[in-house]
Scaffold this active site. Structure first.
Site, PDB file in Angstrom:
ATOM      1  N   THR A 155      -0.821   8.692   8.254  1.00  0.00           N
ATOM      2  CA  THR A 155      -1.092   9.834   7.355  1.00  0.00           C
ATOM      3  C   THR A 155      -2.509   9.375   6.659  1.00  0.00           C
ATOM      4  O   THR A 155      -3.631   9.641   7.474  1.00  0.00           O
ATOM      5  CB  THR A 155      -0.255   9.853   6.045  1.00  0.00           C
ATOM      6  OG1 THR A 155      -0.067   8.640   5.637  1.00  0.00           O
ATOM      7  CG2 THR A 155       0.793  10.496   6.784  1.00  0.00           C
ATOM      8  N   LYS A 181       3.647   2.846   9.984  1.00  0.00           N
ATOM      9  CA  LYS A 181       2.484   3.465   9.285  1.00  0.00           C
ATOM     10  C   LYS A 181       2.777   3.343   7.755  1.00  0.00           C
ATOM     11  O   LYS A 181       3.884   2.966   7.406  1.00  0.00           O
ATOM     12  CB  LYS A 181       2.525   4.817   9.517  1.00  0.00           C
ATOM     13  CG  LYS A 181       3.819   5.613   9.139  1.00  0.00           C
ATOM     14  CD  LYS A 181       3.966   6.146   7.763  1.00  0.00           C
ATOM     15  CE  LYS A 181       2.569   6.882   7.459  1.00  0.00           C
ATOM     16  NZ  LYS A 181       2.673   7.079   5.625  1.00  0.00           N
ATOM     17  N   THR A 192       7.548  -0.258   2.196  1.00  0.00           N
ATOM     18  CA  THR A 192       7.997   1.125   2.340  1.00  0.00           C
ATOM     19  C   THR A 192       7.147   1.973   3.104  1.00  0.00           C
ATOM     20  O   THR A 192       5.787   1.809   2.810  1.00  0.00           O
ATOM     21  CB  THR A 192       8.201   1.692   0.836  1.00  0.00           C
ATOM     22  OG1 THR A 192       9.187   2.900   1.122  1.00  0.00           O
ATOM     23  CG2 THR A 192       6.979   1.939   0.073  1.00  0.00           C
ATOM     24  N   GLU A 277      -4.358   2.146   0.338  1.00  0.00           N
ATOM     25  CA  GLU A 277      -5.186   3.139   0.154  1.00  0.00           C
ATOM     26  C   GLU A 277      -6.260   2.478  -0.755  1.00  0.00           C
ATOM     27  O   GLU A 277      -6.152   2.265  -2.011  1.00  0.00           O
ATOM     28  CB  GLU A 277      -4.637   4.293  -0.629  1.00  0.00           C
ATOM     29  CG  GLU A 277      -3.821   5.061   0.325  1.00  0.00           C
ATOM     30  CD  GLU A 277      -2.978   6.179  -0.283  1.00  0.00           C
ATOM     31  OE1 GLU A 277      -2.181   6.966   0.704  1.00  0.00           O
ATOM     32  OE2 GLU A 277      -2.818   6.153  -1.360  1.00  0.00           O
ATOM     33  N   ASN A 399      -5.394   9.743  -3.944  1.00  0.00           N
ATOM     34  CA  ASN A 399      -4.434  10.342  -4.366  1.00  0.00           C
ATOM     35  C   ASN A 399      -4.671  11.462  -5.558  1.00  0.00           C
ATOM     36  O   ASN A 399      -3.673  12.200  -5.612  1.00  0.00           O
ATOM     37  CB  ASN A 399      -3.581   9.480  -4.832  1.00  0.00           C
ATOM     38  CG  ASN A 399      -2.924   8.359  -3.899  1.00  0.00           C
ATOM     39  OD1 ASN A 399      -1.895   8.859  -3.224  1.00  0.00           O
ATOM     40  ND2 ASN A 399      -3.609   7.256  -3.757  1.00  0.00           N
TER      41      ASN A 399
END
Length: 404
Positions: A155, A181, A192, A277, A399
């Site tokens: 993603t 991923k 996670t 990220e 985000n």
């Protein structure tokens, strides 16, 4: 558990490195351009084990996988990216089931042998017309390469994550491979990601479950990026026995296999954190000298999840007070007069007080791509290791506009 490289060796490949596995990754239209549907297939029935999110809001594919894992046998995993199929009600369950049924029909296996995973935006129904187009295409594209499958599950990830090692069981070489991923919504229980592990060893499902639980405890439950636990977190392991080794049921064979499985899981977990990220640094937090292991974990996770510590790491400023403060509120037993802290090899705190004259060296230790923060509480034998990353402006940018 310490993963000793003397019991295993790295090898090339990922999820298809073990014998008897095929994979593919295609673009079906869930995303605008990139690959978004992956398929992993075992050529023989495989025992299966899984570890899933502890979030009480669970996506439909998680619920489907839990049912398959309870039966203990699987032949395939179908994965879409770009849509989580979470918080989608009865339609979400029906869509997950249809993904399994269509994959089963394309492969000539039973729907109950097909695992389903999804990742992406929450609360939006799956575009099933795209999925229906993609599954036959993925089945027709199966090959011994797992590279395209590893790309199709991504993603916001910056790069695919794969790993493989070999070890021996009963004198026979077996392989463990995997792909994962994850870059955001990363935190334990389960922490996670989506992760798919394969092996050509054979372990009965209960034994495989034991090995997977131990591996996850030392890998995906030891990482954190942002403190969020997703609705879709899934780690699956398949064991098809194609290596022809004796059945692994316990003893030294199980220990060696678990070491190898943990090595792959740790590789993938570290890659997830490295790809946090907007992250610039992979950070290993080590707490030792705690009263017990539980206290060491409390202190390590308090450091690893502190926004003040993570922003300090992003800036490369050796503000050790943030580390000591996190230890203090962690709930671990602490005697301030015994606390010592190191950034890399540079000691910045001794007996609870700052070490003078080390600012520049400590700052330099925090500017590398891999950083270690070590704390000694001076109280007992407890030790824990956690991986995290820095936190900067790019995380907010990603985000703040995730669905647009």
């Amino acid at each position: 558990m310490i993963t000793r490289a003397s019991t295993w060796q790295r090898t090339s490949g990922g999820v298809t490195a073990p014998r008897g596995y095929l994979a593919s990754g295609v673009h079906c239209g869930i995303k605008q351009r990139k690959r978004d549907l992956a398929l992993v297939v075992s050529e023989a029935p495989a025992s299966v084990a899984g570890v899933f999110t502890t979030n009480r809001v669970k996506a439909a594919p998680v619920l489907w996988c839990q049912e398959v894992v309870r039966r203990g046998v699987a032949r395939a995993v179908v994965v879409n990216s770009g849509n989580a199929n979470a918080c989608t009600g009865e339609r979400g369950w029906l869509d997950a089931r249809e993904m399994a049924e269509r994959t089963a029909a394309a492969l000539g296996v039973a729907p109950e042998e097909v695992l389903v995973a999804s990742t992406g935006v929450i609360g939006v129904p799956l575009p099933m017309d795209a999925v229906r187009r993609g599954i036959p295409l993925a089945a027709a594209s199966l090959s011994r390469s797992g590279e395209e499958a590893a790309e199709a599950i991504l993603t916001t990830d910056a790069f695919p994550k794969t790993s493989a090692v070999v070890t021996t069981v009963g004198g026979v070489q077996v392989t463990v491979g995997g792909m994962a991923k994850g870059a955001g919504m990363i935190h334990p229980r389960l922490a996670t990601t989506l992760c798919f592990l394969t092996t050509d060893a054979y372990l009965p499902a209960p034994v495989l479950r034991e090995a997977l639980s131990r591996a996850v405890a030392e890998s995906f439950n030891r990482i954190t990026v942002d403190g969020d636990t997703s609705t879709n977190d899934t780690v699956l392991a398949l064991a098809n026995g194609r290596a022809g080794a004796p059945v692994v049921e316990g003893g030294e064979d199980l220990e060696r296999f678990t070491q190898a499985l943990t090595a792959v899981a740790q590789d993938l977990a570290r890659m997830v954190v490295r790809d946090g990220e907007g992250a610039q640094r992979l950070v290993e937090v080590v707490v030792e000298g705690a009263a017990d292991e539980q206290d060491a974990e409390r202190a390590a996770f308090a450091i690893a999840t502190s926004l003040l510590v993570k922003t300090m790491l992003h800036g490369g400023e050796p503000n050790w007070g943030r580390v000591v403060a996190a230890v203090g509120y962690s709930g671990a037993q602490v005697d301030e007069r015994r606390v010592a802290v190191w950034f890399g090899d540079v000691q910045v705190v001794r007996e609870g007080l700052g070490v003078e004259g080390v600012f520049d060296r400590a700052a330099a230790a925090l500017r590398g791509e891999e950083v270690t923060v070590r704390v000694d509480l001076g109280l007992g034998p407890g030790r824990a290791r956690v991986w995290t990353c820095d936190l900067g402006e790019e995380y907010v940018r990603i985000n703040g506009s995730y669905i647009t």
